[in-house]
Scaffold this motif. Structure first.
Motif, mmCIF file in Angstrom:
data_model
loop_
_atom_site.group_PDB
_atom_site.id
_atom_site.type_symbol
_atom_site.label_atom_id
_atom_site.label_comp_id
_atom_site.label_asym_id
_atom_site.label_seq_id
_atom_site.Cartn_x
_atom_site.Cartn_y
_atom_site.Cartn_z
ATOM 1 N N GLU A 1 0.829 -1.209 0.000
ATOM 2 C CA GLU A 1 0.000 0.000 0.000
ATOM 3 C C GLU A 1 0.861 1.256 0.000
ATOM 4 O O GLU A 1 0.640 2.176 -0.790
ATOM 5 N N ASN A 2 1.852 1.307 0.866
ATOM 6 C CA ASN A 2 2.716 2.485 0.921
ATOM 7 C C ASN A 2 3.483 2.687 -0.381
ATOM 8 O O ASN A 2 3.656 3.820 -0.840
ATOM 9 N N PHE A 3 3.929 1.595 -0.977
ATOM 10 C CA PHE A 3 4.655 1.689 -2.237
ATOM 11 C C PHE A 3 3.751 2.253 -3.345
ATOM 12 O O PHE A 3 4.121 3.202 -4.042
ATOM 13 N N PHE A 4 2.572 1.673 -3.498
ATOM 14 C CA PHE A 4 1.700 2.084 -4.598
ATOM 15 C C PHE A 4 1.077 3.473 -4.389
ATOM 16 O O PHE A 4 0.813 4.171 -5.365
ATOM 17 N N VAL A 5 0.876 3.876 -3.154
ATOM 18 C CA VAL A 5 0.406 5.252 -2.912
ATOM 19 C C VAL A 5 1.470 6.234 -3.402
ATOM 20 O O VAL A 5 1.162 7.218 -4.071
ATOM 21 N N GLY A 6 2.737 5.958 -3.104
ATOM 22 C CA GLY A 6 3.809 6.836 -3.571
ATOM 23 C C GLY A 6 3.969 6.817 -5.076
ATOM 24 O O GLY A 6 4.059 7.866 -5.721
ATOM 25 N N VAL A 7 3.968 5.621 -5.650
ATOM 26 C CA VAL A 7 4.186 5.481 -7.092
ATOM 27 C C VAL A 7 3.031 6.092 -7.889
ATOM 28 O O VAL A 7 3.245 6.693 -8.942
ATOM 29 N N ALA A 8 1.820 5.969 -7.407
ATOM 30 C CA ALA A 8 0.666 6.530 -8.116
ATOM 31 C C ALA A 8 0.442 7.998 -7.760
ATOM 32 O O ALA A 8 0.136 8.816 -8.630
ATOM 33 N N GLY A 9 0.592 8.330 -6.489
ATOM 34 C CA GLY A 9 0.227 9.665 -6.030
ATOM 35 C C GLY A 9 1.246 10.750 -6.303
ATOM 36 O O GLY A 9 0.888 11.864 -6.692
ATOM 37 N N PHE A 10 2.528 10.460 -6.122
ATOM 38 C CA PHE A 10 3.532 11.518 -6.236
ATOM 39 C C PHE A 10 3.707 12.062 -7.653
ATOM 40 O O PHE A 10 3.751 13.274 -7.843
ATOM 41 N N PRO A 11 3.805 11.203 -8.666
ATOM 42 C CA PRO A 11 3.869 11.783 -10.018
ATOM 43 C C PRO A 11 2.600 12.567 -10.365
ATOM 44 O O PRO A 11 2.665 13.600 -11.031
ATOM 45 N N LEU A 12 1.468 12.082 -9.876
ATOM 46 C CA LEU A 12 0.208 12.774 -10.144
ATOM 47 C C LEU A 12 0.197 14.171 -9.522
ATOM 48 O O LEU A 12 -0.145 15.148 -10.188
ATOM 49 N N ILE A 13 0.597 14.277 -8.260
ATOM 50 C CA ILE A 13 0.610 15.620 -7.670
ATOM 51 C C ILE A 13 1.714 16.479 -8.274
ATOM 52 O O ILE A 13 1.558 17.694 -8.363
ATOM 53 N N GLY A 14 2.800 15.863 -8.709
ATOM 54 C CA GLY A 14 3.843 16.627 -9.395
ATOM 55 C C GLY A 14 3.309 17.277 -10.659
ATOM 56 O O GLY A 14 3.574 18.457 -10.939
ATOM 57 N N VAL A 15 2.542 16.524 -11.438
ATOM 58 C CA VAL A 15 1.939 17.066 -12.662
ATOM 59 C C VAL A 15 0.938 18.163 -12.302
ATOM 60 O O VAL A 15 0.895 19.213 -12.962
#
Length: 142
Positions: A118-132
């Motif tokens: 869960e922690n891995f996929f929240v980072g992998v999905a969420g961080f690039p999205l908020i970066g964009v």
């Protein structure tokens, strides 16, 4: 920091926080199907009834505001269109936050696999999205 930069950070922090909260719930729901676990049964967790647990829902916003401030500081050195700049920023967040966080948790605590996934996929999905999202906000409010 001028008022215009503060507006960008506020917009990015709020929108990014909402996005991280939604991503967190979505990833959590998927992980519970694949590798379920009870987060309240983990050592060190407060009881669900503890009033301080309400602040758990503020965590994505705290993280997003901090990430928006960092984006404001580094965005001038990012190249390319908004999507590329945001993806680079998100990847940097994965490398400096998600990877070390999972590493330290995995090496010091005996949690179920779903917790780490869960922690891995929240980072992998969420961080690039908020970066964009940050890159688009900075571009729109330029």
């Amino acid at each position: 920091m001028n008022v215009h930069e503060c507006e960008k950070i506020l917009a990015g922090g709020f929108i990014g926080g909402i996005i991280l909260l939604v991503v967190n719930f979505a990833v959590s729901a998927l992980i519970m199907v694949v590798a379920p676990y009870d987060s309240f049964a983990l050592g060190g967790m407060r009881a669900a009834e503890d009033p301080l647990m309400l602040f758990f829902f503020a965590y994505p916003f705290v993280l997003s505001f901090a990430a928006a401030i960092v984006f404001d500081l580094v965005q001038g050195s990012l190249q390319g269109p908004a999507g590329t700049r945001g993806a680079i920023d998100g990847t940097a967040l994965i490398l400096i936050y998600t990877v070390p966080s999972i590493f330290i948790t995995f090496t010091t605590m005996n949690y179920p696999p779903g917790f780490y996934l869960e922690n891995f996929f929240v980072g992998v999905a969420g961080f690039p999205l908020i970066g964009v999202i940050y890159a688009m906000i900075w571009e729109q409010l330029a």
